[in-house]
Design a protein around this motif. Sequence first.
Motif, PDB file in Angstrom:
ATOM      1  N   ALA A 185       0.158  -1.466  -0.497  1.00 12.78           N
ATOM      2  CA  ALA A 185       0.131  -0.162  -0.186  1.00 12.78           C
ATOM      3  C   ALA A 185       0.823   1.521  -0.093  1.00 12.78           C
ATOM      4  N   LEU A 186       2.003   1.895   1.389  1.00 12.86           N
ATOM      5  CA  LEU A 186       2.662   2.918   0.659  1.00 12.86           C
ATOM      6  C   LEU A 186       3.253   2.459  -0.253  1.00 12.86           C
ATOM      7  N   SER A 187       3.525   1.420  -1.078  1.00  9.63           N
ATOM      8  CA  SER A 187       4.689   1.718  -2.494  1.00  9.63           C
ATOM      9  C   SER A 187       3.720   2.303  -3.414  1.00  9.63           C
ATOM     10  N   ARG A 188       2.643   2.043  -3.594  1.00  8.29           N
ATOM     11  CA  ARG A 188       1.872   3.213  -4.367  1.00  8.29           C
ATOM     12  C   ARG A 188       0.749   4.853  -3.694  1.00  8.29           C
ATOM     13  N   MET A 189       1.949   5.023  -3.081  1.00 11.59           N
ATOM     14  CA  MET A 189       1.669   6.765  -1.985  1.00 11.59           C
ATOM     15  C   MET A 189       3.103   6.884  -2.603  1.00 11.59           C
ATOM     16  N   GLY A 190       2.712   8.889  -2.746  1.00 10.02           N
ATOM     17  CA  GLY A 190       3.671   9.474  -2.698  1.00 10.02           C
ATOM     18  C   GLY A 190       3.294  10.074  -1.764  1.00 10.02           C
ATOM     19  N   ILE A 191       4.484  10.590  -0.737  1.00 14.50           N
ATOM     20  CA  ILE A 191       4.134  11.773   0.429  1.00 14.50           C
ATOM     21  C   ILE A 191       4.534  13.276  -0.071  1.00 14.50           C
ATOM     22  N   VAL A 192       3.843  13.914   0.581  1.00 18.64           N
ATOM     23  CA  VAL A 192       4.516  15.633   0.729  1.00 18.64           C
ATOM     24  C   VAL A 192       4.521  16.430   2.273  1.00 18.64           C
ATOM     25  N   PHE A 193       5.081  15.762   3.262  1.00 13.95           N
ATOM     26  CA  PHE A 193       5.281  16.531   3.898  1.00 13.95           C
ATOM     27  C   PHE A 193       4.308  17.838   4.709  1.00 13.95           C
ATOM     28  N   GLN A 194       4.146  18.472   5.813  1.00 12.02           N
ATOM     29  CA  GLN A 194       4.151  20.441   5.885  1.00 12.02           C
ATOM     30  C   GLN A 194       5.687  20.502   6.291  1.00 12.02           C
ATOM     31  N   GLN A 195       6.215  19.984   6.465  1.00 12.31           N
ATOM     32  CA  GLN A 195       7.871  20.092   6.917  1.00 12.31           C
ATOM     33  C   GLN A 195       9.165  19.959   6.199  1.00 12.31           C
ATOM     34  N   SER A 196       9.609  20.317   5.133  1.00  6.65           N
ATOM     35  CA  SER A 196      10.784  20.172   4.228  1.00  6.65           C
ATOM     36  C   SER A 196      11.940  19.150   5.113  1.00  6.65           C
ATOM     37  N   THR A 197      11.671  18.413   3.610  1.00  5.81           N
ATOM     38  CA  THR A 197      12.901  17.528   4.328  1.00  5.81           C
ATOM     39  C   THR A 197      13.903  16.576   3.365  1.00  5.81           C
ATOM     40  N   MET A 240       8.469  10.300  -8.729  1.00  6.37           N
ATOM     41  CA  MET A 240       9.634   9.286  -9.182  1.00  6.37           C
ATOM     42  C   MET A 240       9.208   7.909  -9.447  1.00  6.37           C
ATOM     43  N   HIS A 241       8.628   7.456  -8.338  1.00  5.65           N
ATOM     44  CA  HIS A 241       8.240   5.667  -8.058  1.00  5.65           C
ATOM     45  C   HIS A 241       6.870   5.331  -8.894  1.00  5.65           C
ATOM     46  N   GLY A 242       6.635   6.433  -9.487  1.00  8.19           N
ATOM     47  CA  GLY A 242       5.250   6.154 -10.207  1.00  8.19           C
ATOM     48  C   GLY A 242       3.640   5.818  -9.163  1.00  8.19           C
ATOM     49  N   PRO A 243       4.199   6.486  -8.078  1.00  8.99           N
ATOM     50  CA  PRO A 243       2.760   6.671  -7.046  1.00  8.99           C
ATOM     51  C   PRO A 243       1.251   6.643  -7.782  1.00  8.99           C
ATOM     52  N   GLN A 244      -0.120   5.885  -7.230  1.00 11.04           N
ATOM     53  CA  GLN A 244      -0.706   6.104  -8.082  1.00 11.04           C
ATOM     54  C   GLN A 244      -2.088   6.936  -7.118  1.00 11.04           C
ATOM     55  N   LEU A 245      -1.009   7.419  -6.042  1.00  9.68           N
ATOM     56  CA  LEU A 245      -2.256   8.546  -4.841  1.00  9.68           C
ATOM     57  C   LEU A 245      -0.589   9.209  -4.377  1.00  9.68           C
ATOM     58  N   LEU A 246      -0.981  10.653  -4.638  1.00 10.78           N
ATOM     59  CA  LEU A 246       0.081  11.639  -3.882  1.00 10.78           C
ATOM     60  C   LEU A 246      -1.022  12.830  -2.506  1.00 10.78           C
ATOM     61  N   THR A 275      -3.684  15.739 -16.192  1.00 13.54           N
ATOM     62  CA  THR A 275      -2.761  15.081 -17.840  1.00 13.54           C
ATOM     63  C   THR A 275      -2.263  13.173 -17.338  1.00 13.54           C
ATOM     64  N   GLU A 276      -1.772  13.682 -15.665  1.00 10.55           N
ATOM     65  CA  GLU A 276      -1.570  12.110 -15.241  1.00 10.55           C
ATOM     66  C   GLU A 276      -2.330  11.298 -14.658  1.00 10.55           C
ATOM     67  N   GLY A 277      -3.438  11.369 -13.974  1.00 10.24           N
ATOM     68  CA  GLY A 277      -4.645  10.448 -13.528  1.00 10.24           C
ATOM     69  C   GLY A 277      -4.269  10.438 -12.105  1.00 10.24           C
ATOM     70  N   ILE A 278      -2.971  10.760 -12.185  1.00  9.55           N
ATOM     71  CA  ILE A 278      -2.576  10.676 -10.038  1.00  9.55           C
ATOM     72  C   ILE A 278      -3.941  11.121  -9.342  1.00  9.55           C
ATOM     73  N   THR A 279      -3.996  10.117  -8.296  1.00  7.48           N
ATOM     74  CA  THR A 279      -5.404  10.702  -7.443  1.00  7.48           C
ATOM     75  C   THR A 279      -4.705  11.577  -6.087  1.00  7.48           C
ATOM     76  N   VAL A 280      -4.596  12.849  -6.078  1.00  8.70           N
ATOM     77  CA  VAL A 280      -4.998  13.962  -5.240  1.00  8.70           C
ATOM     78  C   VAL A 280      -5.373  13.797  -4.136  1.00  8.70           C
ATOM     79  N   PHE A 281      -4.339  13.804  -2.277  1.00  9.96           N
ATOM     80  CA  PHE A 281      -5.037  14.253  -1.362  1.00  9.96           C
ATOM     81  C   PHE A 281      -4.888  15.202  -0.710  1.00  9.96           C
ATOM     82  N   TRP A 282      -5.411  16.660  -0.937  1.00 14.54           N
ATOM     83  CA  TRP A 282      -4.096  17.924  -0.361  1.00 14.54           C
ATOM     84  C   TRP A 282      -4.931  18.536   1.033  1.00 14.54           C
TER      85      TRP A 282
END
Length: 247
Positions: free
Chosen positions: A82-94, A158-164, A191-198
């Motif tokens: 499940a986690l491999s299908r996610m891309g994550i941007v946290f509030q604090q920069s990493t 970069m790893h092609g996640p389905q969910l951002l 354009t890329e069909g990514i599911t986004v949760f913002w």
Amino acid sequence: MTEPTASAPPGLAVEHLSFGYGAELVLRDVTFSVEKRRFCALLGPNGAGKTSLFALLTRLAMPRAGRIGIDGLDLAGAPRAALSRMGIVFQQSTLDLDLSVRSNLSYYAALRGLYGRDAARRIDAALDRLGLRDRAGVKARELNGGHRRRTEIARALMHGPQLLLLDEPTVGLDPESRAEITRHVHALCETEGITVFWATHLVDEVAPGDDLVILHQGRVLARGVAAEVAGDRPLEAVFLDMTARSA
């Protein structure tokens, strides 16, 4: 925003989720789903429980009750998949501020097991996708806030996640950079069909056609397409009225 079906599971499904610290509950029976290839805004004031929800979605914390589904996978039952299908941007920069944009992406690629030509191809695609090719050799500390965020989004894809997942990604940015990042991510979804949760506390980051979940004091107050939730009133007025009534 539609309910999941047997033939087409949603990009993200949250079912009866509860979470707390000690005796205090910060999330109470939270339920919603996000269709694949949709942009969904999680709108709530500071302290609503948005960051706690993101901690559960990324397995940084464990719920007291409920279930999370990622692209049809149960997060508790198959966490690595499940986690491999996610891309994550946290509030604090990493970002590593002493590395260049390209080196930050290369380091992340290695952590994901990506090397050689495949990694180089993905890095170039990520740079192009977020308009960062001309800054590839610039150290992260020399970037403005907007370009640092773009770098983090490029890295997350970069790893092609389905969910951002993006937790308050525009915090600390100037209005122009906020609008630019919001436009970029909406365009990626289209354009890329990514599911986004913002996640955001800013109403102007929500477009009328976006899916919307309003969260306050750990409870879902409304969910649906933003224009339908707002009705014939400005969304900001509806949001303020909802959160004031439930205070």
